[in-house]
Design a protein around this motif. Structure first.
Motif, PDB file in Angstrom:
ATOM      1  N   CYS A 152       4.400   9.059  -6.793  1.00 44.05           N
ATOM      2  CA  CYS A 152       3.500   9.289  -5.655  1.00 44.05           C
ATOM      3  C   CYS A 152       2.193   8.514  -5.803  1.00 44.05           C
ATOM      4  N   CYS A 153       1.865   8.115  -7.042  1.00 40.69           N
ATOM      5  CA  CYS A 153       0.582   7.433  -7.280  1.00 40.69           C
ATOM      6  C   CYS A 153       0.780   5.970  -7.652  1.00 40.69           C
ATOM      7  N   GLY A 179       0.816  -1.220   0.000  1.00 32.79           N
ATOM      8  CA  GLY A 179       0.000   0.000   0.000  1.00 32.79           C
ATOM      9  C   GLY A 179       0.842   1.259   0.000  1.00 32.79           C
ATOM     10  N   THR A 180       2.149   1.128   0.303  1.00 33.04           N
ATOM     11  CA  THR A 180       3.050   2.295   0.247  1.00 33.04           C
ATOM     12  C   THR A 180       3.229   2.701  -1.209  1.00 33.04           C
ATOM     13  N   ASN A 181       3.435   4.000  -1.443  1.00 30.96           N
ATOM     14  CA  ASN A 181       3.763   4.375  -2.818  1.00 30.96           C
ATOM     15  C   ASN A 181       5.283   4.335  -3.024  1.00 30.96           C
ATOM     16  N   VAL A 182       5.680   4.390  -4.268  1.00 29.92           N
ATOM     17  CA  VAL A 182       7.113   4.272  -4.596  1.00 29.92           C
ATOM     18  C   VAL A 182       7.892   5.435  -3.998  1.00 29.92           C
ATOM     19  N   LEU A 183       7.259   6.617  -3.971  1.00 28.78           N
ATOM     20  CA  LEU A 183       7.934   7.801  -3.430  1.00 28.78           C
ATOM     21  C   LEU A 183       8.325   7.593  -1.958  1.00 28.78           C
ATOM     22  N   LEU A 203      -2.620  13.517   2.873  1.00 28.13           N
ATOM     23  CA  LEU A 203      -3.703  13.900   1.956  1.00 28.13           C
ATOM     24  C   LEU A 203      -3.839  12.826   0.874  1.00 28.13           C
ATOM     25  N   SER A 204      -4.941  12.904   0.125  1.00 30.00           N
ATOM     26  CA  SER A 204      -5.141  11.917  -0.949  1.00 30.00           C
ATOM     27  C   SER A 204      -4.073  12.097  -2.040  1.00 30.00           C
ATOM     28  N   TRP A 205      -3.860  11.043  -2.823  1.00 28.83           N
ATOM     29  CA  TRP A 205      -2.884  11.094  -3.911  1.00 28.83           C
ATOM     30  C   TRP A 205      -3.506  11.841  -5.087  1.00 28.83           C
TER      31      TRP A 205
END
Ligand code: FES
Length: 495
Positions: free
Chosen positions: A68-69, A22-26, A45-47
């Motif tokens: 980030c997404c 669930g983590t993003n690459v960023l 905040l939302s992506w």
């Protein structure tokens, strides 16, 4: 506590990293020290994926993707440093800067501006945009009590818009118009009212578009020092950073703690740094029969010790100690030992104003709690409570009124300042021959009723811990030394 999410393993610039599902690459990149530039992404905040500053190459994907997404996947191979990814981010930065005014020398965000930082990192300093073709927007839009908007500096990352929609719920800031004239603002540029968390949009603005009326032009940020602390305005205990210089605090900024306040704090708490510095008591005061006068510490401590010893000699129960829900656990622990072991009085309590029953109750839907003190829970946990046969603060006040208390020792002025029944407190304390109060700031009843005031260090001037409304022990550090001749109550009690 919920079980930690299973982790997946991926490679970023040749380094293997395990990141929770669930983590993003960023965020995963941060774990191996790779700082991906970003404007629109914010951890709380939302992506959004609109600024495109965080583009990376992922093997098997035909185009660069916004990190980030993109959720991490098992076996994913990510390249942050690949030349095409770097070139794309540099071009995107140039695009964002096309119409930017580049007024860094007079911008209050200079020194903590992401646009400035990335510009310096990426180069491309010579603008390809003739100055007379730049799109100009309004530079000083007064958005009410707290915020000034510079529409030209905005990179349209939408963090502030999402904050107002997703966190505070006020919808105060919105996008208006389309294309190159798109801008953020309020309906008809009206001032923002009724959003008691709006100060957070200044913190999350990555550029100098939203600046704080309270802070702007008071200090350059590179002159400030910072200390990690905890807000004292309610039992939530939002984690804050104290920015200060030469013993003066210039602002509180929320410090991210996912379990307590995420990245936010309320405006009430944000403003409280001013209160902490007002009307300070700068040294011990002793009543000379007419009024309180300056004294030195030896005189004040000797007087308190003598009066307390005299009272103990008659009856230890003629001394009462009231702990403070605004003092640290460490100070209250020493107060407890002082009452129980040194004085040996059963008259000890911390429930100064009835707020201890509200410690877990919310004041609003986001962060603020009804208990206005930071450490009622700590006082309860360490047992700053009455001994056998003794009662609470109300019983102590009754005993004062009945003339049974000869020395009343207050670890903080809250009995005098935080209650509504001032007349009752006044009548009760007027019957006590010797009242000692540790206080950092002046208050009207203090000068009327105290025989000795022991100038206290504020919580910014000492280290310690509080226990918040959820039972979490939180540490705060000293930002600077105590003002003038003030001393922490714990040190004075020990003396
Ligand atoms: Fe990823 Fe803006 S931070 S697109």
């Amino acid at each position: 506590m919920s079980d930690p999410k299973p982790s997946v393993t991926l490679t970023i610039d040749g380094q293997t990293v395990a990141a929770p599902q669930g983590t993003n690459v960023l965020e995963a990149a941060k774990l191996v020290g790779v700082r991906v530039p970003h404007f629109c992404y914010h951890a709380d905040l939302s992506w959004e994926g609109s600024c495109r500053m965080c583009l990376v190459a992922i093997e098997g994907r035909p185009k660069l993707v916004p990190s980030c997404c993109e959720e991490v996947r098992e076996g994913m191979v990510v390249h942050f440093e690949r030349p095409d990814a770097h070139e794309a981010r540099k071009s995107q930065l140039e695009f964002l800067l096309l119409n930017h005014p580049l007024d860094c020398p007079i911008c209050d965000q200079a020194g903590e501006c992401k646009l400035q930082d990335y510009y310096m990192e990426h180069g491309g300093y010579a603008s390809q945009m003739p100055r007379d073709l730049k799109v100009h927007k309004r530079k000083v839009v007064d958005l009410g009590e707290r915020i000034v908007l510079d529409k030209e500096r905005c990179v349209l990352c939408s963090r502030c818009v999402r904050f107002c929609r997703e966190v505070s719920g006020s919808h105060a800031l919105q996008f208006f118009t389309r294309g190159v004239t798109t801008e953020i603002g309020t309906e008809n540029n009206q001032p923002i009212e009724g959003d008691e968390y709006i100060g957070n949009v200044v913190d999350i603005c990555p550029v100098g578009a939203l600046t704080s009326k309270d802070f702007r032009f008071k200090q350059r940020v590179w002159f400030l020092k910072s200390a990690e602390s905890v807000c004292t305005q309610c039992s939530t205990g939002c984690n804050v950073r104290v920015d200060h210089k030469d013993g003066v605090v210039y602002r509180y900024v929320p410090r991210r703690n996912e379990a307590v306040n995420k990245s936010w704090m309320c405006d009430f708490g944000r403003d409280s740094y001013r209160l902490e510095q007002e009307d300070r008591i700068r040294g011990p005061l002793v009543h000379d029969g007419q009024s309180l006068r300056d004294a030195d510490w030896d005189e004040a401590i000797a007087l308190v010790a003598r009066k307390t010893r005299e009272a103990i000699a008659v009856d230890p129960a003629s001394v009462a100690v009231i702990a403070s829900p605004r003092q640290s656990n460490e100070t209250n622990w020493i107060a407890r030992r002082y009452a129980r072991e040194v004085v040996q009085t059963p008259h000890l309590d911390y429930r100064v104003d009835g707020s201890h029953v509200k410690t877990t109750l919310m004041y609003d839907a986001l962060l603020r709690r009804q208990d206005p003190h930071p450490n009622n829970a700590g006082c309860a946990a360490l047992g700053a409570t009455p001994g056998a046969g003794a009662g609470d603060v109300e019983a102590i006040l009754d005993a004062c009124f009945a003339g049974k208390i000869r020395v009343l020792h207050l670890l903080g002025p809250e009995v005098l300042t935080a209650r509504h029944d001032t007349a009752r407190v006044k009548d009760a304390l007027a019957k006590v021959p010797f009242v000692v109060v540790h206080a950092a700031r002046n208050a009207p009843l203090l000068t009327d009723l105290a025989h000795v005031v022991l100038a206290d260090a504020s919580h910014l001037e000492q280290a310690g811990t509080f226990v918040n409304g959820t039972g979490r022990v939180q540490r705060f550090t000293a930002a600077f030394a105590p003002a003038a001749r003030a001393r922490p109550a714990a040190a004075v009690l020990a003396a």
